[in-house]
Design a protein around this motif. Structure first.
Motif, PDB file in Angstrom:
ATOM      1  N   ARG A 115      12.481   5.032   5.738  1.00  0.00           N
ATOM      2  CA  ARG A 115      11.818   4.269   4.685  1.00  0.00           C
ATOM      3  C   ARG A 115      10.353   4.101   5.066  1.00  0.00           C
ATOM      4  O   ARG A 115      10.038   3.846   6.212  1.00  0.00           O
ATOM      5  CB  ARG A 115      12.490   2.907   4.584  1.00  0.00           C
ATOM      6  CG  ARG A 115      11.911   2.003   3.536  1.00  0.00           C
ATOM      7  CD  ARG A 115      12.635   0.673   3.531  1.00  0.00           C
ATOM      8  NE  ARG A 115      14.033   0.838   3.246  1.00  0.00           N
ATOM      9  CZ  ARG A 115      14.596   0.653   2.055  1.00  0.00           C
ATOM     10  NH1 ARG A 115      13.859   0.281   1.046  1.00  0.00           N
ATOM     11  NH2 ARG A 115      15.878   0.820   1.879  1.00  0.00           N
ATOM     12  N   ARG A 116       9.480   4.236   4.106  1.00  0.00           N
ATOM     13  CA  ARG A 116       8.066   3.993   4.363  1.00  0.00           C
ATOM     14  C   ARG A 116       7.844   2.483   4.340  1.00  0.00           C
ATOM     15  O   ARG A 116       8.019   1.840   3.320  1.00  0.00           O
ATOM     16  CB  ARG A 116       7.203   4.672   3.319  1.00  0.00           C
ATOM     17  CG  ARG A 116       7.239   6.186   3.448  1.00  0.00           C
ATOM     18  CD  ARG A 116       6.505   6.854   2.325  1.00  0.00           C
ATOM     19  NE  ARG A 116       5.076   6.841   2.550  1.00  0.00           N
ATOM     20  CZ  ARG A 116       4.207   7.388   1.701  1.00  0.00           C
ATOM     21  NH1 ARG A 116       4.623   7.953   0.601  1.00  0.00           N
ATOM     22  NH2 ARG A 116       2.926   7.352   1.967  1.00  0.00           N
ATOM     23  N   ASP A 164      -5.699   4.474   3.268  1.00  0.00           N
ATOM     24  CA  ASP A 164      -6.143   3.617   2.178  1.00  0.00           C
ATOM     25  C   ASP A 164      -4.938   3.389   1.272  1.00  0.00           C
ATOM     26  O   ASP A 164      -4.381   4.342   0.738  1.00  0.00           O
ATOM     27  CB  ASP A 164      -7.267   4.316   1.414  1.00  0.00           C
ATOM     28  CG  ASP A 164      -7.887   3.446   0.343  1.00  0.00           C
ATOM     29  OD1 ASP A 164      -7.212   2.501  -0.126  1.00  0.00           O
ATOM     30  OD2 ASP A 164      -9.029   3.722  -0.049  1.00  0.00           O
ATOM     31  N   PRO A 165      -4.494   2.145   1.096  1.00  0.00           N
ATOM     32  CA  PRO A 165      -3.311   1.887   0.267  1.00  0.00           C
ATOM     33  C   PRO A 165      -3.430   2.431  -1.146  1.00  0.00           C
ATOM     34  O   PRO A 165      -2.430   2.750  -1.774  1.00  0.00           O
ATOM     35  CB  PRO A 165      -3.199   0.358   0.251  1.00  0.00           C
ATOM     36  CG  PRO A 165      -4.025  -0.127   1.368  1.00  0.00           C
ATOM     37  CD  PRO A 165      -5.057   0.921   1.645  1.00  0.00           C
ATOM     38  N   ARG A 166      -4.642   2.585  -1.651  1.00  0.00           N
ATOM     39  CA  ARG A 166      -4.832   3.111  -3.007  1.00  0.00           C
ATOM     40  C   ARG A 166      -4.473   4.588  -3.110  1.00  0.00           C
ATOM     41  O   ARG A 166      -4.366   5.121  -4.210  1.00  0.00           O
ATOM     42  CB  ARG A 166      -6.272   2.907  -3.446  1.00  0.00           C
ATOM     43  CG  ARG A 166      -6.648   1.443  -3.561  1.00  0.00           C
ATOM     44  CD  ARG A 166      -8.095   1.297  -3.927  1.00  0.00           C
ATOM     45  NE  ARG A 166      -8.484  -0.107  -3.929  1.00  0.00           N
ATOM     46  CZ  ARG A 166      -9.691  -0.534  -4.211  1.00  0.00           C
ATOM     47  NH1 ARG A 166     -10.642   0.326  -4.504  1.00  0.00           N
ATOM     48  NH2 ARG A 166      -9.967  -1.820  -4.184  1.00  0.00           N
ATOM     49  N   THR A 167      -4.323   5.273  -1.970  1.00  0.00           N
ATOM     50  CA  THR A 167      -4.012   6.707  -1.997  1.00  0.00           C
ATOM     51  C   THR A 167      -2.529   6.988  -1.778  1.00  0.00           C
ATOM     52  O   THR A 167      -2.122   8.141  -1.778  1.00  0.00           O
ATOM     53  CB  THR A 167      -4.821   7.461  -0.921  1.00  0.00           C
ATOM     54  OG1 THR A 167      -4.383   7.026   0.376  1.00  0.00           O
ATOM     55  CG2 THR A 167      -6.312   7.227  -1.073  1.00  0.00           C
ATOM     56  N   VAL A 168      -1.722   5.956  -1.595  1.00  0.00           N
ATOM     57  CA  VAL A 168      -0.294   6.125  -1.333  1.00  0.00           C
ATOM     58  C   VAL A 168       0.462   6.164  -2.655  1.00  0.00           C
ATOM     59  O   VAL A 168       0.225   5.342  -3.540  1.00  0.00           O
ATOM     60  CB  VAL A 168       0.245   4.970  -0.456  1.00  0.00           C
ATOM     61  CG1 VAL A 168       1.737   5.082  -0.254  1.00  0.00           C
ATOM     62  CG2 VAL A 168      -0.478   4.946   0.878  1.00  0.00           C
ATOM     63  N   ALA A 169       1.353   7.136  -2.777  1.00  0.00           N
ATOM     64  CA  ALA A 169       2.200   7.273  -3.969  1.00  0.00           C
ATOM     65  C   ALA A 169       3.530   7.865  -3.533  1.00  0.00           C
ATOM     66  O   ALA A 169       3.635   8.427  -2.441  1.00  0.00           O
ATOM     67  CB  ALA A 169       1.512   8.173  -4.991  1.00  0.00           C
ATOM     68  N   PRO A 170       4.564   7.747  -4.358  1.00  0.00           N
ATOM     69  CA  PRO A 170       5.858   8.329  -3.984  1.00  0.00           C
ATOM     70  C   PRO A 170       5.732   9.820  -3.672  1.00  0.00           C
ATOM     71  O   PRO A 170       5.173  10.584  -4.451  1.00  0.00           O
ATOM     72  CB  PRO A 170       6.730   8.105  -5.229  1.00  0.00           C
ATOM     73  CG  PRO A 170       6.119   6.917  -5.889  1.00  0.00           C
ATOM     74  CD  PRO A 170       4.636   7.045  -5.644  1.00  0.00           C
ATOM     75  N   VAL A 184       3.655  -5.623   4.648  1.00  0.00           N
ATOM     76  CA  VAL A 184       2.895  -5.816   3.419  1.00  0.00           C
ATOM     77  C   VAL A 184       3.392  -4.919   2.292  1.00  0.00           C
ATOM     78  O   VAL A 184       2.926  -5.027   1.170  1.00  0.00           O
ATOM     79  CB  VAL A 184       1.378  -5.600   3.654  1.00  0.00           C
ATOM     80  CG1 VAL A 184       0.823  -6.667   4.578  1.00  0.00           C
ATOM     81  CG2 VAL A 184       1.095  -4.204   4.185  1.00  0.00           C
ATOM     82  N   GLY A 185       4.340  -4.044   2.591  1.00  0.00           N
ATOM     83  CA  GLY A 185       4.901  -3.184   1.555  1.00  0.00           C
ATOM     84  C   GLY A 185       5.957  -2.263   2.116  1.00  0.00           C
ATOM     85  O   GLY A 185       6.051  -2.069   3.327  1.00  0.00           O
ATOM     86  N   TYR A 186       6.780  -1.715   1.242  1.00  0.00           N
ATOM     87  CA  TYR A 186       7.801  -0.760   1.648  1.00  0.00           C
ATOM     88  C   TYR A 186       8.224   0.054   0.439  1.00  0.00           C
ATOM     89  O   TYR A 186       7.963  -0.319  -0.708  1.00  0.00           O
ATOM     90  CB  TYR A 186       9.019  -1.462   2.265  1.00  0.00           C
ATOM     91  CG  TYR A 186       9.730  -2.401   1.330  1.00  0.00           C
ATOM     92  CD1 TYR A 186      10.790  -1.956   0.549  1.00  0.00           C
ATOM     93  CD2 TYR A 186       9.341  -3.719   1.221  1.00  0.00           C
ATOM     94  CE1 TYR A 186      11.435  -2.819  -0.318  1.00  0.00           C
ATOM     95  CE2 TYR A 186       9.982  -4.586   0.370  1.00  0.00           C
ATOM     96  CZ  TYR A 186      11.035  -4.125  -0.401  1.00  0.00           C
ATOM     97  OH  TYR A 186      11.674  -4.968  -1.259  1.00  0.00           O
ATOM     98  N   SER A 187       8.866   1.168   0.702  1.00  0.00           N
ATOM     99  CA  SER A 187       9.320   2.031  -0.384  1.00  0.00           C
ATOM    100  C   SER A 187      10.731   1.647  -0.799  1.00  0.00           C
ATOM    101  O   SER A 187      11.516   1.138  -0.014  1.00  0.00           O
ATOM    102  CB  SER A 187       9.283   3.490   0.050  1.00  0.00           C
ATOM    103  OG  SER A 187      10.164   3.682   1.141  1.00  0.00           O
ATOM    104  N   VAL A 243       3.818  11.224  -1.577  1.00  0.00           N
ATOM    105  CA  VAL A 243       2.451  11.631  -1.232  1.00  0.00           C
ATOM    106  C   VAL A 243       2.012  10.871   0.010  1.00  0.00           C
ATOM    107  O   VAL A 243       2.127   9.645   0.065  1.00  0.00           O
ATOM    108  CB  VAL A 243       1.478  11.309  -2.395  1.00  0.00           C
ATOM    109  CG1 VAL A 243       0.047  11.646  -2.018  1.00  0.00           C
ATOM    110  CG2 VAL A 243       1.899  12.037  -3.648  1.00  0.00           C
ATOM    111  N   TRP A 244       1.493  11.591   1.006  1.00  0.00           N
ATOM    112  CA  TRP A 244       0.941  10.949   2.192  1.00  0.00           C
ATOM    113  C   TRP A 244      -0.331  10.236   1.805  1.00  0.00           C
ATOM    114  O   TRP A 244      -1.111  10.730   0.989  1.00  0.00           O
ATOM    115  CB  TRP A 244       0.615  11.996   3.264  1.00  0.00           C
ATOM    116  CG  TRP A 244       1.812  12.607   3.883  1.00  0.00           C
ATOM    117  CD1 TRP A 244       2.377  13.795   3.558  1.00  0.00           C
ATOM    118  CD2 TRP A 244       2.604  12.054   4.938  1.00  0.00           C
ATOM    119  NE1 TRP A 244       3.474  14.019   4.339  1.00  0.00           N
ATOM    120  CE2 TRP A 244       3.641  12.963   5.201  1.00  0.00           C
ATOM    121  CE3 TRP A 244       2.544  10.880   5.675  1.00  0.00           C
ATOM    122  CZ2 TRP A 244       4.602  12.735   6.171  1.00  0.00           C
ATOM    123  CZ3 TRP A 244       3.495  10.649   6.647  1.00  0.00           C
ATOM    124  CH2 TRP A 244       4.511  11.572   6.884  1.00  0.00           C
TER     125      TRP A 244
END
Length: 99
Positions: free
Chosen positions: A48-49, A76-82, A28-31, A84-85
């Motif tokens: 890779r995340r 929580d996907p809303r808390t994920v950032a480059p 559903v997503g990747y970095s 940042v865990w």
């Protein structure tokens, strides 16, 4: 969601067979890595995340095992950032977090 998968998986028969034996779920997503991203222990190989949803996750089985909980690796996907865990929140848990 599942842990990160090495971006540069070697093309040996053993690694490809081992890689595909796992049920990685639906991605559903990747970095997207920068050219200067730090590599793991092996130069030229990067972690890779990758974010995946498994068949038993709440989005796939709302009344299943994780109706009022979450797997240990859930965030929580809303808390994920480059860089940042992600965090486990009440939204990701599905109810108030246990103390």
């Amino acid at each position: 969601m599942s842990p990160a998968i090495p971006a540069n998986t070697p093309a040996s028969p053993w690694s490809i067979a081992a890689f595909w034996q796992f049920d990685w779920g639906r991605r559903v997503g990747y970095s997207v890595l920068k050219s200067d991203a730090p590599s793991g222990d092996t130069p030229g190989r990067f972690v890779r995340r990758v974010f995946r949803v498994k068949d038993y996750d709440r989005s796939e089985q709302p009344d299943g095992t994780y109706k009022r909980s979450a797997p240990s690796e859930a965030v929580d996907p809303r808390t994920v950032a480059p860089g940042v865990w992600g965090e486990l929140t009440e939204r990701a848990w599905g109810s108030p977090l246990p103390d």
